[in-house]
Scaffold this motif. Sequence first.
Motif, PDB file in Angstrom:
ATOM      1  N   LEU A   1      96.357  21.454  21.302  1.00  0.00           N
ATOM      2  CA  LEU A   1      95.941  20.207  21.957  1.00  0.00           C
ATOM      3  C   LEU A   1      95.210  19.261  21.014  1.00  0.00           C
ATOM      4  N   ASP A   2      94.304  19.829  20.185  1.00  0.00           N
ATOM      5  CA  ASP A   2      93.530  18.972  19.276  1.00  0.00           C
ATOM      6  C   ASP A   2      94.369  18.476  18.109  1.00  0.00           C
ATOM      7  N   ARG A   3      95.508  19.132  17.876  1.00  0.00           N
ATOM      8  CA  ARG A   3      96.242  18.842  16.646  1.00  0.00           C
ATOM      9  C   ARG A   3      97.456  17.923  16.818  1.00  0.00           C
ATOM     10  N   VAL A   4      97.899  17.716  18.055  1.00  0.00           N
ATOM     11  CA  VAL A   4      99.147  16.948  18.226  1.00  0.00           C
ATOM     12  C   VAL A   4      99.037  15.502  17.719  1.00  0.00           C
ATOM     13  N   PHE A   5      97.799  14.992  17.557  1.00  0.00           N
ATOM     14  CA  PHE A   5      97.648  13.614  17.067  1.00  0.00           C
ATOM     15  C   PHE A   5      97.640  13.549  15.536  1.00  0.00           C
ATOM     16  N   GLU A   6      97.676  14.720  14.880  1.00  0.00           N
ATOM     17  CA  GLU A   6      97.699  14.736  13.406  1.00  0.00           C
ATOM     18  C   GLU A   6      99.085  14.335  12.918  1.00  0.00           C
TER      19      GLU A   6
END
Length: 400
Positions: free
Chosen positions: A330-335
Amino acid sequence: MWFALTLILIAAIATLHFRWRAKFRSLQGQRAAEIENARRHQQQTNVDAKAQQQVLFNSMIEGLLLLDRTQKIYLANRSFKNLFGLKTELRGRTVLEALRLHELDELVRRVQVEGQVFDYEFKLPGLSENWLRVNAAVISNSAGEREGTILVFHDLTRLKQLERTREDFVANVSHELRTPLSLIKGYVETLLDGARNNPEVAERFLKIIDRNTQRLDLLIQDLLTISALESGRMKLNLQPVELPSLAAKVLADLHAMADNKNVSLINVLPDLTAVADANRLDQVFANLVDNAIKYGKANGSVTVGGQKLAGGRLEIFVQDDGPGIPAESLDRVFERFYRVDKARSRDQGGTGLGLSIVKHIVHAHGGEVRVASELGKGSTFYFTLPEKPAQPPADLRTGA
Ligand code: ADP
């Protein structure tokens, strides 16, 4: 007669003498007071200079460590203590006693031999990546005698992180470009080697080449967008934007794609007006709805909605009822280039940059992005935007 005269003279001399003595005493007193004043002033000046020095040292961003001629700590400023996470008094201790870092102790020895050491980089022990750069030199007085050693510490952690991000980015971009390129090259070679003589095979190969050319084109466009957003070169053309009609336009553009999967597109956005750049906002909606259709389930639905938040902000969401995103992603999909399922994303023609572009555009508008998801139930992407301030009543506007 002579006797009387002599007496008068003696009396006059005595009076003068006492007056002079009194004056001398008062002068002497004045001198003493002046000397005392000067001494106090000097003391105060020393205290002030020390306090000023302390303020100066403590306001430095760099960590500063001064060692005396016996290599004991004479002064450590606030930044130094922060860099090393120290709270105790360090004065009078050796570097090894105070920091328990053999590498730094070695450096202090090296400085004594070489006189100075510049740009010495080292990583602090521990789980997190903390990097420091040290410049160190011995301090000598005018007679050339060694008075001590000065060490200045710069925090390199952020710089190292940026360096790594840049390296990862270049590696990712090269990889992303190479994959479609090598496919195109392979199929062109096979066609040239004779496959072109079989019309069916030729058409299949040409379609693959066409798809990969489009993917390259998309990737280059996304890379240019990211680069413009990150460098701050992209200027926003802020205007009141009516969100329901903008969303309706995006949904209409993606209708064919949704129909292919039998996905219903639902627009429940209330009558909200944001202050935004319409073209950029179009990109945000397009990326989120495109993903929701792409990664959502067949025969499912994608809903766009929103609401007013407190503090003059609007919250918009794009919801699907697909397989969802695992909690650890969840925290990484915007990377940039992060994908939950690499193969699936590439098969679907994803560049891995869509959500990163969404995040940049929303941040440029002063908003925030987040995602909530439950496996098997779907994902909801949220973003906030500033609301268009309400128009003052007409009589206030005209000043009537
Ligand atoms: P891509 O080009 O791969 O779609 P994005 O930056 O748009 O890149 O998205 C990053 C990753 O996040 C995707 O590869 C996918 O794994 C995941 N993702 C994005 N949107 C959704 C969604 N609605 N449902 C499930 N996974 C999603």
